[in-house]
Design a protein around this motif. Sequence first.
Motif, PDB file in Angstrom:
ATOM      1  N   GLU A 328       3.306   6.569  -6.425  1.00  0.00           N
ATOM      2  CA  GLU A 328       4.335   6.328  -7.286  1.00  0.00           C
ATOM      3  C   GLU A 328       4.910   4.799  -7.680  1.00  0.00           C
ATOM      4  O   GLU A 328       4.773   3.932  -6.701  1.00  0.00           O
ATOM      5  CB  GLU A 328       5.631   7.270  -6.925  1.00  0.00           C
ATOM      6  N   ASP A 330       7.428   2.632  -7.546  1.00  0.00           N
ATOM      7  CA  ASP A 330       8.810   2.181  -6.860  1.00  0.00           C
ATOM      8  C   ASP A 330       8.962   0.884  -6.830  1.00  0.00           C
ATOM      9  O   ASP A 330       8.118   0.373  -5.876  1.00  0.00           O
ATOM     10  CB  ASP A 330       8.695   3.242  -5.591  1.00  0.00           C
ATOM     11  N   PRO A 331       9.436   0.194  -7.654  1.00  0.00           N
ATOM     12  CA  PRO A 331       9.804  -1.314  -7.820  1.00  0.00           C
ATOM     13  C   PRO A 331      10.491  -1.881  -6.342  1.00  0.00           C
ATOM     14  O   PRO A 331       9.918  -2.867  -5.991  1.00  0.00           O
ATOM     15  CB  PRO A 331      10.840  -1.623  -8.811  1.00  0.00           C
ATOM     16  N   GLU A 332      11.189  -0.972  -5.834  1.00  0.00           N
ATOM     17  CA  GLU A 332      11.895  -1.639  -4.732  1.00  0.00           C
ATOM     18  C   GLU A 332      11.024  -1.575  -3.388  1.00  0.00           C
ATOM     19  O   GLU A 332      11.001  -2.561  -2.624  1.00  0.00           O
ATOM     20  CB  GLU A 332      13.064  -0.741  -4.200  1.00  0.00           C
ATOM     21  N   ARG A 333      10.033  -0.613  -3.485  1.00  0.00           N
ATOM     22  CA  ARG A 333       9.111  -0.583  -2.217  1.00  0.00           C
ATOM     23  C   ARG A 333       7.848  -1.685  -2.366  1.00  0.00           C
ATOM     24  O   ARG A 333       7.752  -2.391  -1.513  1.00  0.00           O
ATOM     25  CB  ARG A 333       8.263   0.702  -2.252  1.00  0.00           C
ATOM     26  N   GLU A 356       3.399   2.716 -15.131  1.00  0.00           N
ATOM     27  CA  GLU A 356       3.873   4.154 -14.617  1.00  0.00           C
ATOM     28  C   GLU A 356       2.561   4.985 -14.855  1.00  0.00           C
ATOM     29  O   GLU A 356       1.919   4.785 -15.432  1.00  0.00           O
ATOM     30  CB  GLU A 356       5.066   4.522 -15.820  1.00  0.00           C
TER      31      GLU A 356
END
Length: 356
Positions: A328, A330-333, A356
Amino acid sequence: MTNSRRKVHEGKAKIVWEIPPPRDMPGTGRAQEPAFVIEFKDDATAFDGRKRGLIEGKGRVNNLLSAIFFELLEREGVPTHYLKTLSDREMLVRRLEIVPVEVVVRNVAAGSLAKRLGLAEGTPLARTVVEFYYKSDELGDPLINRHHVRTLGLATDEELDRMETLALRANDILGRALAECGLRLIDFKLEFGRTDAGEIVLADEISPDTCRLWDVESGERLDKDRFRRDLGGVEEAYEEVLHRVREAAAKWRDLRPGGREGAEPAAPASPASADAPSGRPRARVFVTLKSTVLDPQGAAVRRALQTLGYTEVGDVRVGKFIVLELEEADPERVDEMCRRLLANPVIEDYRFELDE
Ligand code: UDP
């Protein structure tokens, strides 16, 4: 020398040995092809043999340098006689019939061209100049033109065209490669030969004996002119060139080959082409050294571009480009991956794009 070798030619700087077939040439990819061994000597001559001397270690330097340049040119689609390095001073090469026409390529006025045209040495030439010389010791290798080549039957028009094309291509490839070593390729001389099948192939050597190489920064001559003009530091100059070229050569070996003649060079990997249609989201991460950190690779590329005339180029940063396929987006990860592994935040900047 072993008894199985027969000397076929001894020139000023090299001896050519014939070796008996069949030969064991593992790893060359050219099994059973007739081959010669070239032995590189330390003897040096200039001015049609009127000046003679010894440049200690020259044979080794010229052999090892020629091998690196021939390998680079082969990868970039210029056929050469090089098969394998046998020792510090010996190279296995394809057996050719040498075309008695020397091809000189010039980017900057020097030597005989500077004299002939009345140009100051070091004057950049608006266009690359190609010259032909008749390879004849008795005549002192005179400058000749296409008509002379035709009249003397030294090569066909097609062969001469091919030699010129390959010489110009070699000029581009070598000029770029040497610029990465902080060296300006002022001019150089090439020789070509014919295979049994009639193919024109680059032969002889590519070394400070046959190229003028000037230090990009200081303009110092790092070639045979040090011997010709009694400038001193001859051995050191040859060793310096080998040292610089060897350092850079590891990188050239990793480069994607430019492809054989006629083949379109493959498109470089780009952010867009890295998107395989797997349907899964991807992160594209770009990592470069911080602007406050010295980037030697970037500096070398900048020098090389400026040498090629792209003087508008300022600071250059060379970095990494990493593509991650994810479950997925997920920018934080992804940011965490960058900080923990992909970049070193102390010295590197990073940014990423997520689709995306
Ligand atoms: N060159 C060479 N062998 C020769 C003549 C010239 O390798 O017999 C090379 C030389 O090192 C230089 C270029 O060809 O890189 C042009 O040489 P030039 O015509 O200026 O002659 P030179 O000044 O050496 O007499």
